[in-house]
Structures are given as structure tokens and as C-alpha cells.
Design a protein around this motif. Sequence first.
Motif, mmCIF file in Angstrom:
data_model
loop_
_atom_site.group_PDB
_atom_site.id
_atom_site.type_symbol
_atom_site.label_atom_id
_atom_site.label_comp_id
_atom_site.label_asym_id
_atom_site.label_seq_id
_atom_site.Cartn_x
_atom_site.Cartn_y
_atom_site.Cartn_z
ATOM 1 N N ARG A 141 0.825 -1.212 0.000
ATOM 2 C CA ARG A 141 0.000 0.000 0.000
ATOM 3 C C ARG A 141 0.857 1.259 0.000
ATOM 4 N NH1 ARG A 141 -5.611 -0.175 2.974
ATOM 5 N NH2 ARG A 141 -5.977 -1.118 0.919
ATOM 6 N N LEU A 142 1.966 1.229 0.702
ATOM 7 C CA LEU A 142 2.858 2.396 0.779
ATOM 8 C C LEU A 142 3.833 2.473 -0.391
ATOM 9 C CD1 LEU A 142 3.824 2.406 4.575
ATOM 10 C CD2 LEU A 142 2.307 4.020 3.403
ATOM 11 N N GLY A 143 3.901 1.404 -1.193
ATOM 12 C CA GLY A 143 4.940 1.354 -2.223
ATOM 13 C C GLY A 143 6.273 0.926 -1.641
ATOM 14 N N ALA A 144 6.247 0.394 -0.410
ATOM 15 C CA ALA A 144 7.460 -0.114 0.236
ATOM 16 C C ALA A 144 7.670 -1.575 -0.187
ATOM 17 C CB ALA A 144 7.345 0.005 1.749
ATOM 18 N N VAL A 145 8.720 -2.199 0.336
ATOM 19 C CA VAL A 145 9.120 -3.536 -0.106
ATOM 20 C C VAL A 145 9.085 -4.495 1.078
ATOM 21 C CG1 VAL A 145 10.919 -4.887 -1.255
ATOM 22 C CG2 VAL A 145 10.609 -2.469 -1.845
ATOM 23 N N TRP A 146 8.336 -5.557 0.917
ATOM 24 C CA TRP A 146 8.186 -6.600 1.950
ATOM 25 C C TRP A 146 9.384 -7.534 1.899
ATOM 26 C CZ3 TRP A 146 5.407 -11.763 1.330
ATOM 27 C CH2 TRP A 146 5.046 -12.314 2.573
ATOM 28 N N VAL A 147 10.012 -7.776 3.071
ATOM 29 C CA VAL A 147 11.204 -8.636 3.134
ATOM 30 C C VAL A 147 10.987 -9.687 4.215
ATOM 31 C CG1 VAL A 147 13.722 -8.700 3.306
ATOM 32 C CG2 VAL A 147 12.592 -6.615 2.520
ATOM 33 N N PRO A 148 10.264 -10.767 3.908
ATOM 34 C CA PRO A 148 10.031 -11.811 4.907
ATOM 35 C C PRO A 148 11.217 -12.755 5.023
ATOM 36 C CG PRO A 148 8.929 -12.398 2.871
ATOM 37 C CD PRO A 148 9.575 -11.055 2.634
ATOM 38 N N SER A 149 11.534 -13.152 6.233
ATOM 39 C CA SER A 149 12.588 -14.139 6.454
ATOM 40 C C SER A 149 11.965 -15.516 6.607
ATOM 41 C CB SER A 149 13.371 -13.802 7.728
ATOM 42 O OG SER A 149 12.547 -14.035 8.871
ATOM 43 N N ASN A 150 12.789 -16.526 6.557
ATOM 44 C CA ASN A 150 12.392 -17.867 6.997
ATOM 45 C C ASN A 150 12.498 -17.842 8.513
ATOM 46 O OD1 ASN A 150 12.303 -20.518 7.853
ATOM 47 N ND2 ASN A 150 13.767 -21.278 6.345
ATOM 48 N N PHE A 151 11.364 -17.913 9.222
ATOM 49 C CA PHE A 151 11.389 -17.694 10.664
ATOM 50 C C PHE A 151 12.211 -18.738 11.409
ATOM 51 C CE2 PHE A 151 7.944 -20.745 10.404
ATOM 52 C CZ PHE A 151 8.020 -21.459 11.594
ATOM 53 N N ARG A 152 12.537 -19.858 10.737
ATOM 54 C CA ARG A 152 13.336 -20.890 11.404
ATOM 55 C C ARG A 152 14.833 -20.591 11.342
ATOM 56 N NH1 ARG A 152 9.222 -23.956 8.814
ATOM 57 N NH2 ARG A 152 7.910 -25.095 10.286
ATOM 58 N N GLN A 153 15.215 -19.559 10.637
ATOM 59 C CA GLN A 153 16.628 -19.194 10.583
ATOM 60 C C GLN A 153 17.078 -18.595 11.917
ATOM 61 O OE1 GLN A 153 16.280 -16.733 6.966
ATOM 62 N NE2 GLN A 153 17.751 -18.098 5.997
ATOM 63 N N GLY A 154 18.401 -18.639 12.155
ATOM 64 C CA GLY A 154 18.959 -18.120 13.386
ATOM 65 C C GLY A 154 19.076 -16.604 13.366
ATOM 66 N N PRO A 155 19.354 -16.002 14.513
ATOM 67 C CA PRO A 155 19.471 -14.540 14.610
ATOM 68 C C PRO A 155 20.482 -13.946 13.635
ATOM 69 C CG PRO A 155 19.351 -15.498 16.792
ATOM 70 C CD PRO A 155 19.474 -16.642 15.838
ATOM 71 N N ASP A 156 21.666 -14.543 13.537
ATOM 72 C CA ASP A 156 22.685 -13.992 12.641
ATOM 73 C C ASP A 156 22.279 -14.120 11.180
ATOM 74 O OD1 ASP A 156 24.230 -13.331 14.819
ATOM 75 O OD2 ASP A 156 25.507 -15.112 14.689
ATOM 76 N N GLU A 157 21.583 -15.217 10.847
ATOM 77 C CA GLU A 157 21.125 -15.391 9.467
ATOM 78 C C GLU A 157 20.109 -14.329 9.082
ATOM 79 O OE1 GLU A 157 21.074 -20.064 8.480
ATOM 80 O OE2 GLU A 157 20.023 -19.556 10.324
ATOM 81 N N VAL A 158 19.174 -14.047 9.980
ATOM 82 C CA VAL A 158 18.154 -13.027 9.699
ATOM 83 C C VAL A 158 18.796 -11.641 9.671
ATOM 84 C CG1 VAL A 158 16.016 -11.955 10.524
ATOM 85 C CG2 VAL A 158 16.285 -14.443 10.600
ATOM 86 N N ALA A 159 19.769 -11.419 10.545
ATOM 87 C CA ALA A 159 20.478 -10.133 10.530
ATOM 88 C C ALA A 159 21.185 -9.929 9.182
ATOM 89 C CB ALA A 159 21.487 -10.074 11.671
ATOM 90 N N PHE A 160 21.716 -11.015 8.614
ATOM 91 C CA PHE A 160 22.338 -10.917 7.289
ATOM 92 C C PHE A 160 21.306 -10.486 6.243
ATOM 93 C CE2 PHE A 160 22.895 -12.995 3.149
ATOM 94 C CZ PHE A 160 24.060 -12.393 2.726
ATOM 95 N N LEU A 161 20.100 -11.068 6.306
ATOM 96 C CA LEU A 161 19.051 -10.690 5.355
ATOM 97 C C LEU A 161 18.726 -9.203 5.488
ATOM 98 C CD1 LEU A 161 16.474 -13.643 5.671
ATOM 99 C CD2 LEU A 161 18.601 -13.544 4.367
ATOM 100 N N GLY A 162 18.625 -8.739 6.733
ATOM 101 C CA GLY A 162 18.320 -7.328 6.956
ATOM 102 C C GLY A 162 19.421 -6.411 6.456
ATOM 103 N N GLN A 163 20.667 -6.832 6.656
ATOM 104 C CA GLN A 163 21.800 -6.059 6.132
ATOM 105 C C GLN A 163 21.761 -6.004 4.613
ATOM 106 O OE1 GLN A 163 25.134 -8.188 7.933
ATOM 107 N NE2 GLN A 163 25.696 -6.336 9.060
ATOM 108 N N LYS A 164 21.561 -7.173 4.005
ATOM 109 C CA LYS A 164 21.540 -7.261 2.547
ATOM 110 C C LYS A 164 20.429 -6.395 1.967
ATOM 111 C CE LYS A 164 22.776 -9.205 -1.417
ATOM 112 N NZ LYS A 164 24.127 -9.059 -2.006
ATOM 113 N N ALA A 165 19.273 -6.392 2.637
ATOM 114 C CA ALA A 165 18.124 -5.628 2.156
ATOM 115 C C ALA A 165 18.203 -4.159 2.539
ATOM 116 C CB ALA A 165 16.841 -6.225 2.716
ATOM 117 N N GLU A 166 19.119 -3.809 3.423
ATOM 118 C CA GLU A 166 19.208 -2.445 3.950
ATOM 119 C C GLU A 166 17.854 -2.024 4.525
ATOM 120 O OE1 GLU A 166 22.501 -0.407 1.048
ATOM 121 O OE2 GLU A 166 20.573 -0.933 0.118
ATOM 122 N N ALA A 167 17.369 -2.866 5.447
ATOM 123 C CA ALA A 167 16.030 -2.692 5.998
ATOM 124 C C ALA A 167 15.895 -1.379 6.753
ATOM 125 C CB ALA A 167 15.692 -3.862 6.916
ATOM 126 N N ALA A 168 14.735 -0.732 6.570
ATOM 127 C CA ALA A 168 14.439 0.523 7.267
ATOM 128 C C ALA A 168 13.659 0.286 8.549
ATOM 129 C CB ALA A 168 13.636 1.446 6.350
#
Length: 542
Positions: A92-119
Motif C-alpha cells: 500500500r505504501l509502495g514499500a518492499v516486503w522482506v520476509p525471512s524464513n522464521f526458522r533461521q537463526g538470529p545472525d542469518e536473519v540479521a544478514f538478510l536485513g543487512q543485505k536488504a538495507e532494511a528501514a
Amino acid sequence: MSTQTPNRDMALPWSTRTTNIAHFLTRNARRFADRPAIIWGDDTWTWADLDKRVSALASVMREKYGVRHGDRILVQSPNNNQITEVMLACFRLGAVWVPSNFRQGPDEVAFLGQKAEAALMVCEAGFPAHAEACKQAIPGLAGVISIGVSQFGPSYEDLIAGALGVDVPNADVDRDDPCWLFFTSGSTGRPKAVVLTHGQLTFTIVNHLNDLLPASTVDDVSLVVAPLSHGAGMHQLNQIAVGAVSVLLPSGRFDPAMAWQIVERHKVTNMFTVPTIVKMLVEHPSVDEFDHSSLRYVIYAGAPMYREDQKFALKKLGKVLVQYFGLGEVTGCITVLPRQDHHIEDGPQARAGTCGIERTGLHISIQDDDGNHLPAMASGEICVAGLAVCAGYYKDDEANAKAFRNGWFRTGDLGHMDAEGYLYITGRASDMYISGGSNVYPREIEELLLTHPALKEVAVLGIPHPKWGEVGLAVCVAEEGHSLTEEELMGVIAGKLAKYKLPNHFVFLDEMPKTGYGKITKKLVREELTARGLMPDAGTAS
């Protein structure tokens, strides 16, 4: 975003405007206001409820956290109503949805957030370590919203309650505007962020409804059995497009009996699964205890279904199976094997091993290493072109250069097409191994081994050998209550395969390691064997 984009020098200024995917929700709230959109246990959200909650969340994201067009929003959560609300609020906002695999570990999800440059991050309360890891690792993260009560961020529900009644219109979007960063499973390395756009997903929704779920209507009922962060999320978009309700399974471990109970209770008409889930559903005694006659489509993807499992599922469910082959990069949109092409009887019409024909609007080419198009029955890499192909990988020029060639997306899968255009996958390029100078495709061996009635699952790997270069290792799981020996399994395949294809080693496990989405990957199996000291030593291999 640094992605492959078309040359627009000749484009008319209005030619790339497209419908925001969130408009499906707007339309449903007008037409089907009081009809259910999501059912979870005893709770129901109508389309009007969902629309109001999505606008409230979009308002919070924009006004409190400064989310703007193109910003990426990271989500760490199992299935619930909120994960769908976050998706639609991003759109709705024109933003980008970045879902993780919830079974991944904290560092793995942090990598996804870094890669996506999450706001911004939305995180379920049961994952405090993930929230903290992302706070520490992602520069510029505006905050973390907590689904449920936690110490790491404000309550999602409190924020929604404070903004109910605020109307947020759908942002204007271009067909090439990103709306979803779909992270690959990382089966051959670290996950890559696939850029999915409004225009591409709109085409894919229409394609899914045409090729996988024809005649879908607002009266359909979809059971969500797989994580909404990946293929099940794409399937849910199809339900949103027609105004059909999605029913969520209770939280926790997958329970086949509960799934069949819900199918009977809500008269479920369709579900998206993977072969391992179908196998669990049809082999559980509860399949015969509950009425599933309402089912029209049981869609399975993520991996081909072995022929013996396919026949058993057809025996239990009837002609409701629909298979598709597709990767995240093509939003699951490469082939379809429709209901009428699923046959319980063996024979030419069954086309054992096929994953179907080209999807509407897609073009498949079997190519050699140099990109030459190969004729029918010739084996090579499966390549695809069409409107379902992604816009590339987010800020990953090296990956884009490897994945795209002459306008074709290279899947990394090997296979061939027959004269009628049915596609057969022989394996991943990375799964094939060479023994004594000859190519070996594990799937051929696996299919034959699985004709043994006591073998539940198998994965054949290529492992180093001092004389032959590589030989086969068969990793096997027996059906519950049964035991197996190497001699029994060799008896199934001896004389039916060339000697160089016969596995040199067998390992028996109680359970096959799988990804969070229920898939068996050779990478994960190798890691499990290595960790447990079960991998044969190359220097002493017989």
C-alpha cells in the motif's frame, strides 16, 4: 535499487504505470466487506477488518517510522494474520516486503536485513535474539515492532489500535517498482535477494489463477500449511485476488490430523504444499477419518514428487493434484502438470518424472554450456524467459551476470523436454556427479530406490573416490516400524541401472534433514552427515 532494468528511452511516459497489488484488498473491502478474509482458530477477520488494519499499520509505518516508497521492511514471524497485514501495508505504501524464513537463526536473519538495507523490522515476540541481532547489525534501522508483548519494541496491536480509522490510499506504482525481496534458500551459498515487482507479481497472480487454479472464486477456501514468507505467500496473493478466504493452521509443529479436521470443518477447496507435506498428509491415518471431498486443488511445488508417492496420494485424494515447477526468481511460474495429467496407472500417459508443460506466457529453452538451444530429448540447462522472471538480484551484479544470459534466466536445473513439450528435470547442476567419466543424475537412482515399499525417503549424493573420481552415497530413511539393509536396496536397482550409477555406500538415518520449508537439499544432507561423522572417507572408499 541496483537491478537489471529495461531501456526506457522509447517508452511513453504513462506506459509503465500499473495497479498496486494492494488494490486487490481495496476492491475486496468494497465488494466483500463482511466476508472472511483470514480465519485463524476461533478468530476471523473480514475484508473490511483487514483493510482497516492494513491502513492503520501503513499509517504507523509512514508517520512514526518514516517509511517511504521503496523502503525495505524486514519481517521475522511464523504464520499469523499479522504477516499478511505487513505484506499488504508495504504494498500500500509502495514499500518492499522482506520476509525471512522464521526458522533461521538470529545472525542469518540479521544478514538478510543487512543485505536488504532494511528501514524497519516487524518481529514476533518469541524471537528477541533475532530482534537484538538485527538492531546491532542493520545501520539505519528505524525500530522494531513486536507482534505480541516483548521488551524489544512497541506492541503491534497497540500501534494498530491507535491508528484505526486512518485511511491510507494505495501508492502509485510503476510495473518495475519492487514490492517483495524474496530470499533464496541458500542451498548453494548465502541467500540472494530476488527482486519481485508489482507488474511481475500481477502477471504471476493472473497466471497462477489461469494455470493452477482455474475457476477460482470468492467461494473458495484455502488452507495455509506452508510458511507465508515464500511459496505459500504467493499462493495467498492468488486468494486475495479473487476474494477467497485463507485459513491458517494452529501455531506449532505441523499436525496432519488437525489439517484434515480443518479441511472438513471449513470445506477447504485448495492448498499449497511441498511433496514432503503431501506425503505426511496422505500417509497419516486421519486422511481416512475426515471428509476432504471439498478439495479441488492440492498444489505441490518446491521439488518433484517421486512417482510412488504421487500414486499413493492420487489413491487417497483422487484427481486433485497439481504440480508446478518454479523458482523464487520466476515466482514459481515455469511449468504446470494439471490435474488431468496426473494418472494413477503407470504407462505412457503417466509420463513418470515430468513436471509438466510451459506456463501460459512463459518460454522454456534447454541450452548447452554455450547458450545454444537444444532439440527435444537432449539434456541441458533449463532456461526460461517471460513476464514472470524477476528483475534480478538486489545489489548483486556478479549473481545477475551468472543467472542471465542472452535474455534468458538460467535456473541451474538440468533436464530435457519431450516432443510434446513436457519437461523432465534430471537434477540440479550442482547435484550431478561424474563417476569414471560418466555423468550420474541422482534423481534416476532415487526414483528406482523408492519403489521399495519400506523406503520412505532417499537422497543420493556424489562423494570423492580415489579411483572413479566420484561415487554414489545413498542416504536412506525407512518407513516407521520397518528396517532396511543395503542388500535389500541393491536388489531393487541391480540390473536396472548401469554399474557406474549404483551407489557404493548406504547410510541409514531415522529422519532426513530438511529446510524450514520441508525440502530435502543435498547441501543440508551433506552437512548433517559431516556433523555426525557419517561421511565415508575418500581415501578409504571401496
